[in-house]
Motif scaffolding. Structure first.
Motif, mmCIF file in Angstrom:
data_model
loop_
_atom_site.group_PDB
_atom_site.id
_atom_site.type_symbol
_atom_site.label_atom_id
_atom_site.label_comp_id
_atom_site.label_asym_id
_atom_site.label_seq_id
_atom_site.Cartn_x
_atom_site.Cartn_y
_atom_site.Cartn_z
ATOM 1 N N GLU A 246 7.667 4.601 12.058
ATOM 2 C CA GLU A 246 7.033 3.456 12.734
ATOM 3 C C GLU A 246 8.066 2.642 13.503
ATOM 4 O O GLU A 246 7.896 1.439 13.713
ATOM 5 N N THR B 79 11.458 1.778 9.932
ATOM 6 C CA THR B 79 11.239 0.667 10.852
ATOM 7 C C THR B 79 12.528 0.334 11.592
ATOM 8 O O THR B 79 13.627 0.608 11.114
ATOM 9 N N MET C 46 11.372 -5.155 14.803
ATOM 10 C CA MET C 46 11.676 -5.831 13.540
ATOM 11 C C MET C 46 12.728 -6.930 13.695
ATOM 12 O O MET C 46 12.665 -7.959 13.009
ATOM 13 N N GLY D 255 5.787 -0.018 14.941
ATOM 14 C CA GLY D 255 5.654 -1.021 13.902
ATOM 15 C C GLY D 255 5.764 -2.449 14.386
ATOM 16 O O GLY D 255 6.070 -2.736 15.541
ATOM 17 N N LEU E 109 9.378 -6.336 4.112
ATOM 18 C CA LEU E 109 8.985 -4.952 4.364
ATOM 19 C C LEU E 109 8.001 -4.468 3.292
ATOM 20 O O LEU E 109 7.003 -3.799 3.595
ATOM 21 N N THR F 73 4.178 -3.472 4.795
ATOM 22 C CA THR F 73 3.827 -2.059 4.965
ATOM 23 C C THR F 73 2.619 -1.709 4.109
ATOM 24 O O THR F 73 2.406 -2.291 3.042
ATOM 25 N N PHE G 283 1.317 -2.107 11.270
ATOM 26 C CA PHE G 283 1.848 -0.752 11.410
ATOM 27 C C PHE G 283 0.739 0.160 11.910
ATOM 28 O O PHE G 283 -0.426 0.021 11.525
#
Length: 424
Positions: A242, A268, A272, A246, A93, A97, A254
């Motif tokens: 997001e 998120t 994911m 995302g 992450l 990001t 993103f």
């Protein structure tokens, strides 16, 4: 009686009526961008479980990672006995990001839980209470996130009272803004915030870079950067939700990257985890670390099986270059939809980015929403074996969220079904 009909009869006797479903067919298996129900009927999937199965259903890496993890251990609670995969997901992450500043991350179970924790972090770090959200926003179904969500039915109706200190500002909605550009729409929103809330009271400004349930609304260029700049200048935490946008969905990792955003916090979930429930909050280290030890967490947050799935899903996104795949889907889907719209006056706009595309349906000759026609098109798609979803504050938007691994053949089959549904 079909197997789906039998299952539906059992459902009516066992499942609470408040839990709805888009279709009454019951899925038996799925792979890539197709679903097969218990009666053997195949569906082309333009829903992805609401933007969850971006790497495809039963993606091989995800399946293997889950099997391997289940054989090792299923749960210890990271707050009790930690494990490497939680740390690894947080590292991913932080790496993925936007923003080159030092970051920290924490894992949770769902998008709503991530949003709630982002608000907690912003309030704790700033010492302020007010949270600003926007018209047409959707942020979840818990008490706080219902307060943050704009739409009454079905999300908020008769579920109050809601959490306090939530304030709503006007969103940039180009189709319905009367020609306002991004800068003008931002000034309008900021004026409301300053007059009705007061800049010094705002803990967080929370926004979806592209709105999801609110209608796949893409704000006018410049709107998001202006709101982010105002937040920074006034000590408010800028939070990008997001959860739906995302993980490669919009043609960037993103969606905020389309306009160069570097949010203070990012929430998120959905895509994911490759189909397993996992969510996260990632952002500036000074904000994330402001919360006292024990102030963040949860029994199942960052469950080891879900972490294994997330790591495998991210690896799949990289290996298959699903960021590029989302852009390819847009390059195929958007021109096809615009061709349809040219001969369908009820289609007011084609919008979106990557594999997050929508059409807004109105009464011809104006912008009056037409949810009845929208529902009819949606049903016609379902009847023909294409799983689509509606959304929008007015219930008049058809949204398309195919898995990023969809083949050109399945994508075209879906477009053909949609074309027939629109043409009636």
């Amino acid at each position: 009686m079909s197997l789906s009909e039998d299952l539906h009869k059992r459902r009516l006797a066992a499942v609470a009526r408040g839990v709805g479903s888009v279709v009454n067919s019951y899925i038996d298996s799925a792979g890539g961008a197709t679903l097969t129900d218990v009666d053997g009927r195949e569906w082309i999937d333009f829903a992805s479980g609401i933007a969850v199965t971006s790497v495809g259903n039963a993606a091989p890496r995800v399946v293997q990672a889950v099997r391997d993890q289940v054989e090792r251990f299923t749960h210890t609670c990271f707050m009790v006995a930690p494990y490497e995969s939680y740390v690894a997901v947080c590292e991913q992450l932080i790496a993925l990001t936007p923003g080159t500043f030092e970051k920290r991350a924490a894992l949770f179970n769902s998008g709503a839980e991530a949003v709630e924790n982002a608000v907690k972090i912003a309030r704790h770090a700033t010492g302020r209470q007010a949270v600003v959200v926007f018209d047409h926003a959707y942020h979840g179904r818990t008490n706080l996130t219902m307060a943050l969500t704009a739409k009454n039915m079905p999300y908020k109706h008769r579920f109050g009272p809601f959490a306090p200190e939530v304030y709503r500002a006007p969103m940039s909605y180009p189709l319905r803004d009367g020609g306002l550009d991004g800068a003008e729409a931002a000034r309008r929103a900021i004026d409301v915030i300053e007059k009705q809330v007061g800049a010094g009271n705002v803990a967080a400004v929370l926004i979806e870079p592209i709105q999801g349930e609110g209608g796949f609304v893409v704000p006018a260029p410049g709107f998001l950067p202006a709101v982010a700049a105002w937040s920074s200048a006034n000590g408010a935490v800028f939070v990008a939700d997001e959860i739906q946008t995302g993980f490669a969905r919009t043609g960037h990792w993103f969606a905020g990257e389309h306009e160069g955003l570097e949010p203070d916090l990012v929430t998120t979930a959905k895509g994911m985890g490759g189909g397993l429930p996992i969510a996260g909050v990632v952002g500036r280290a000074d904000l994330m670390d402001a919360v006292h030890a024990g102030g963040l967490g949860g029994t199942y947050g960052g469950n080891p099986v879900a972490c294994a799935a997330a790591l495998a899903a991210i690896e799949t996104m990289r290996e298959l270059d699903l960021v590029a795949a989302a852009r390819h889907i847009e390059a195929v889907l958007v021109p096809a939809l615009r061709t349809l719209a040219s001969s369908a006056p009820e289609v007011a706009e084609v919008r979106g980015r990557g594999a997050m595309i929508a059409i807004e349906i109105v009464e011809p000759g104006g912008l009056t929403p037409d949810p009845v026609r929208t529902a009819a098109i949606n049903k016609a798609c379902h009847d023909a074996g294409l799983l689509t979803l509606t959304c929008g504050t007015y219930g008049n938007v058809l949204r398309f969220l195919p898995p990023l691994v969809i083949s050109d053949e399945d994508l075209q089959r879906g477009i053909d079904i949609l074309a027939r549904a629109i043409r009636g």
